[in-house]
Design a protein around this motif. Structure first.
Motif, PDB file in Angstrom:
ATOM      1  N   ALA A   1      31.028  38.039  50.294  1.00 33.28           N
ATOM      2  CA  ALA A   1      32.010  37.432  49.390  1.00 33.28           C
ATOM      3  C   ALA A   1      31.423  36.343  48.491  1.00 33.28           C
ATOM      4  CB  ALA A   1      33.194  36.898  50.194  1.00 33.28           C
ATOM      5  N   PRO A   2      30.605  35.406  48.990  1.00 30.09           N
ATOM      6  CA  PRO A   2      30.045  34.396  48.090  1.00 30.09           C
ATOM      7  C   PRO A   2      29.185  34.991  46.982  1.00 30.09           C
ATOM      8  CG  PRO A   2      29.860  33.679  50.361  1.00 30.09           C
ATOM      9  CD  PRO A   2      30.287  35.111  50.402  1.00 30.09           C
ATOM     10  N   SER A   3      28.499  36.084  47.259  1.00 30.65           N
ATOM     11  CA  SER A   3      27.695  36.723  46.219  1.00 30.65           C
ATOM     12  C   SER A   3      28.570  37.296  45.114  1.00 30.65           C
ATOM     13  CB  SER A   3      26.819  37.828  46.815  1.00 30.65           C
ATOM     14  OG  SER A   3      25.822  37.277  47.656  1.00 30.65           O
ATOM     15  N   LEU A   4      29.794  37.680  45.453  1.00 31.94           N
ATOM     16  CA  LEU A   4      30.712  38.174  44.431  1.00 31.94           C
ATOM     17  C   LEU A   4      31.137  37.062  43.488  1.00 31.94           C
ATOM     18  CD1 LEU A   4      32.913  40.564  46.607  1.00 31.94           C
ATOM     19  CD2 LEU A   4      31.085  41.178  45.016  1.00 31.94           C
ATOM     20  N   LEU A   5      31.194  35.834  43.995  1.00 25.94           N
ATOM     21  CA  LEU A   5      31.472  34.707  43.115  1.00 25.94           C
ATOM     22  C   LEU A   5      30.356  34.514  42.093  1.00 25.94           C
ATOM     23  CD1 LEU A   5      32.844  32.024  45.624  1.00 25.94           C
ATOM     24  CD2 LEU A   5      34.131  33.232  43.844  1.00 25.94           C
TER      25      LEU A   5
ATOM     26  N   PHE B   1      18.854  36.659  42.829  1.00 27.55           N
ATOM     27  CA  PHE B   1      18.718  35.638  43.863  1.00 27.55           C
ATOM     28  C   PHE B   1      20.064  35.300  44.503  1.00 27.55           C
ATOM     29  CE2 PHE B   1      14.773  34.556  41.467  1.00 27.55           C
ATOM     30  CZ  PHE B   1      13.887  34.780  42.513  1.00 27.55           C
ATOM     31  N   GLY B   2      21.166  35.625  43.815  1.00 32.07           N
ATOM     32  CA  GLY B   2      22.478  35.406  44.397  1.00 32.07           C
ATOM     33  C   GLY B   2      22.893  36.503  45.352  1.00 32.07           C
ATOM     34  N   GLY B   3      22.058  37.519  45.531  1.00 35.90           N
ATOM     35  CA  GLY B   3      22.339  38.577  46.491  1.00 35.90           C
ATOM     36  C   GLY B   3      23.306  39.623  46.001  1.00 35.90           C
ATOM     37  N   VAL B   4      23.449  39.746  44.670  1.00 35.67           N
ATOM     38  CA  VAL B   4      24.378  40.733  44.125  1.00 35.67           C
ATOM     39  C   VAL B   4      23.748  42.117  44.093  1.00 35.67           C
ATOM     40  CG1 VAL B   4      25.754  41.402  42.117  1.00 35.67           C
ATOM     41  CG2 VAL B   4      25.570  38.982  42.769  1.00 35.67           C
ATOM     42  N   TYR B   5      22.543  42.214  43.559  1.00 37.06           N
ATOM     43  CA  TYR B   5      21.891  43.511  43.450  1.00 37.06           C
ATOM     44  C   TYR B   5      21.433  44.035  44.804  1.00 37.06           C
ATOM     45  CZ  TYR B   5      21.709  42.521  38.453  1.00 37.06           C
ATOM     46  OH  TYR B   5      22.043  42.236  37.152  1.00 37.06           O
ATOM     47  N   LEU B   6      20.957  43.127  45.636  1.00 34.80           N
ATOM     48  CA  LEU B   6      20.469  43.494  46.964  1.00 34.80           C
ATOM     49  C   LEU B   6      20.914  42.402  47.930  1.00 34.80           C
ATOM     50  CD1 LEU B   6      18.670  45.748  48.236  1.00 34.80           C
ATOM     51  CD2 LEU B   6      16.756  44.145  48.064  1.00 34.80           C
ATOM     52  N   PRO B   7      21.688  42.740  48.967  1.00 35.43           N
ATOM     53  CA  PRO B   7      22.139  41.705  49.910  1.00 35.43           C
ATOM     54  C   PRO B   7      20.974  40.855  50.397  1.00 35.43           C
ATOM     55  CG  PRO B   7      23.219  43.785  50.391  1.00 35.43           C
ATOM     56  CD  PRO B   7      22.192  44.080  49.329  1.00 35.43           C
ATOM     57  N   ARG B   8      21.228  39.584  50.548  1.00 36.36           N
ATOM     58  CA  ARG B   8      20.141  38.638  50.829  1.00 36.36           C
ATOM     59  C   ARG B   8      19.443  38.906  52.159  1.00 36.36           C
ATOM     60  NH1 ARG B   8      20.092  33.380  48.883  1.00 36.36           N
ATOM     61  NH2 ARG B   8      20.630  32.489  50.916  1.00 36.36           N
ATOM     62  N   PHE B   9      20.138  39.519  53.128  1.00 41.60           N
ATOM     63  CA  PHE B   9      19.486  39.774  54.415  1.00 41.60           C
ATOM     64  C   PHE B   9      18.391  40.835  54.284  1.00 41.60           C
ATOM     65  CE2 PHE B   9      22.685  43.092  54.404  1.00 41.60           C
ATOM     66  CZ  PHE B   9      22.085  44.148  55.051  1.00 41.60           C
ATOM     67  N   LEU B  10      18.387  41.570  53.171  1.00 43.30           N
ATOM     68  CA  LEU B  10      17.346  42.565  52.931  1.00 43.30           C
ATOM     69  C   LEU B  10      16.156  42.001  52.167  1.00 43.30           C
ATOM     70  CD1 LEU B  10      19.538  45.663  51.944  1.00 43.30           C
ATOM     71  CD2 LEU B  10      18.442  45.202  54.141  1.00 43.30           C
TER      72      LEU B  10
ATOM     73  N   LEU C   1      12.047  34.835  49.188  1.00 40.71           N
ATOM     74  CA  LEU C   1      12.995  35.027  48.102  1.00 40.71           C
ATOM     75  C   LEU C   1      14.378  34.481  48.469  1.00 40.71           C
ATOM     76  CD1 LEU C   1      12.066  38.610  46.809  1.00 40.71           C
ATOM     77  CD2 LEU C   1      11.419  36.380  45.865  1.00 40.71           C
ATOM     78  N   VAL C   2      14.730  34.569  49.741  1.00 43.28           N
ATOM     79  CA  VAL C   2      16.000  33.990  50.185  1.00 43.28           C
ATOM     80  C   VAL C   2      15.987  32.482  49.985  1.00 43.28           C
ATOM     81  CG1 VAL C   2      17.481  33.563  52.188  1.00 43.28           C
ATOM     82  CG2 VAL C   2      16.487  35.831  51.824  1.00 43.28           C
ATOM     83  N   ARG C   3      14.875  31.844  50.334  1.00 47.48           N
ATOM     84  CA  ARG C   3      14.771  30.385  50.167  1.00 47.48           C
ATOM     85  C   ARG C   3      14.820  30.010  48.686  1.00 47.48           C
ATOM     86  NH1 ARG C   3      15.274  31.214  54.728  1.00 47.48           N
ATOM     87  NH2 ARG C   3      17.350  30.884  53.896  1.00 47.48           N
ATOM     88  N   VAL C   4      14.186  30.805  47.842  1.00 46.84           N
ATOM     89  CA  VAL C   4      14.264  30.545  46.402  1.00 46.84           C
ATOM     90  C   VAL C   4      15.714  30.651  45.931  1.00 46.84           C
ATOM     91  CG1 VAL C   4      13.607  31.387  44.111  1.00 46.84           C
ATOM     92  CG2 VAL C   4      11.907  31.288  45.934  1.00 46.84           C
ATOM     93  N   GLY C   5      16.417  31.666  46.441  1.00 43.48           N
ATOM     94  CA  GLY C   5      17.812  31.845  46.066  1.00 43.48           C
ATOM     95  C   GLY C   5      18.706  30.697  46.503  1.00 43.48           C
TER      96      GLY C   5
END
Length: 244
Positions: A59-63, A181-190, A195-199
């Protein structure tokens, strides 16, 4: 004040007539939520997401979609188009100053962002049982600072772009990076941990939104980073902005 009110009315009407921009900013995040929420497996708690469902996790990535569309796509494109067509220059010769047009655009953009966020949260709660943000004050702070950071970057693009094409050329890479980096294109857990830390520190700071939505206080450094980006980019935009 009267001139600003008239400009705000005109710009609001123009915005409402631009259905593609309106729907992409306000409606697309909720539409994606509905599509994902209709998949039963994505509504089940999963240890991969700390016992949350994927819908709650995502949900936060959708924001991020709303913030990126409004701040990095629509806002700089509109302002650059007005400059290219001489609208800002002509306004400078009337009682309605170009600053009033800029203020009106910010009000409209913020209204669209707020409407999209409220719609997303309500549909998530009412349709799929997604809890409301469990740390409301932290969520509000993260949302406001993340929004301010992206809007400041959008204004910076508008400040240096002399034409619509130039604005799009500058905004598109920022838009793509924000979405990635917001996890929209690819969920952040992947994504790799790096890259997660950069995001975490890339506007609008999706990790702070995720933490506060699930009940954890946001990390001060995440909020501070968004504030620094907002002030730095906003100050630079104000210095570089030209009406012609």
């Amino acid at each position: 004040m009267h001139a600003f009110g008239q400009i705000l009315k005109i710009e609001a009407r123009l915005y409402l007539r631009d259905l593609p921009t309106l729907l992409s900013t306000v409606g697309v995040p909720t539409l994606i939520l509905v599509v994902l929420g209709l998949i039963p497996a994505l509504r089940k708690p999963d240890p991969l997401f700390d016992g949350q469902s994927f819908v709650v996790y995502f949900a936060p990535s959708l924001l991020v979609i709303t913030l990126a569309m409004a701040g990095l796509n629509a806002l700089p494109t509109v302002l650059a188009t007005y400059r290219e067509r001489g609208v800002l220059r002509r306004l400078a010769t009337t009682p309605a100053s170009p600053a009033a047009l800029l203020a009106a655009q910010l009000v409209i953009t913020l209204s669209a962002i707020l409407a999209s966020a409220v719609l997303l949260v309500l549909v998530a709660r009412l349709a799929f049982g997604v809890p409301l943000p469990r740390h409301p004050f932290g969520f509000a702070a993260a949302f406001v600072l993340g929004t301010a950071a992206l809007l400041a970057l959008g204004l910076l693009v508008a400040a240096v772009a002399r034409t619509t094409r130039a604005a799009q050329a500058l905004a598109v890479p920022l838009f793509l990076l924000t979405m990635f980096f917001g996890g929209v294109y690819l969920p952040r857990f992947l994504l790799p941990d790096f890259l997660v830390r950069v995001g975490d520190y890339t506007p609008p700071g999706v990790q702070a939104l995720l933490d506060t939505w699930t009940g954890t206080a946001p990390q001060p450094l995440h909020l501070l980073t968004m504030a620094v980006v907002a002030v730095a980019a906003g100050s630079l935009a104000a210095r570089l902005f030209r009406w012609e």
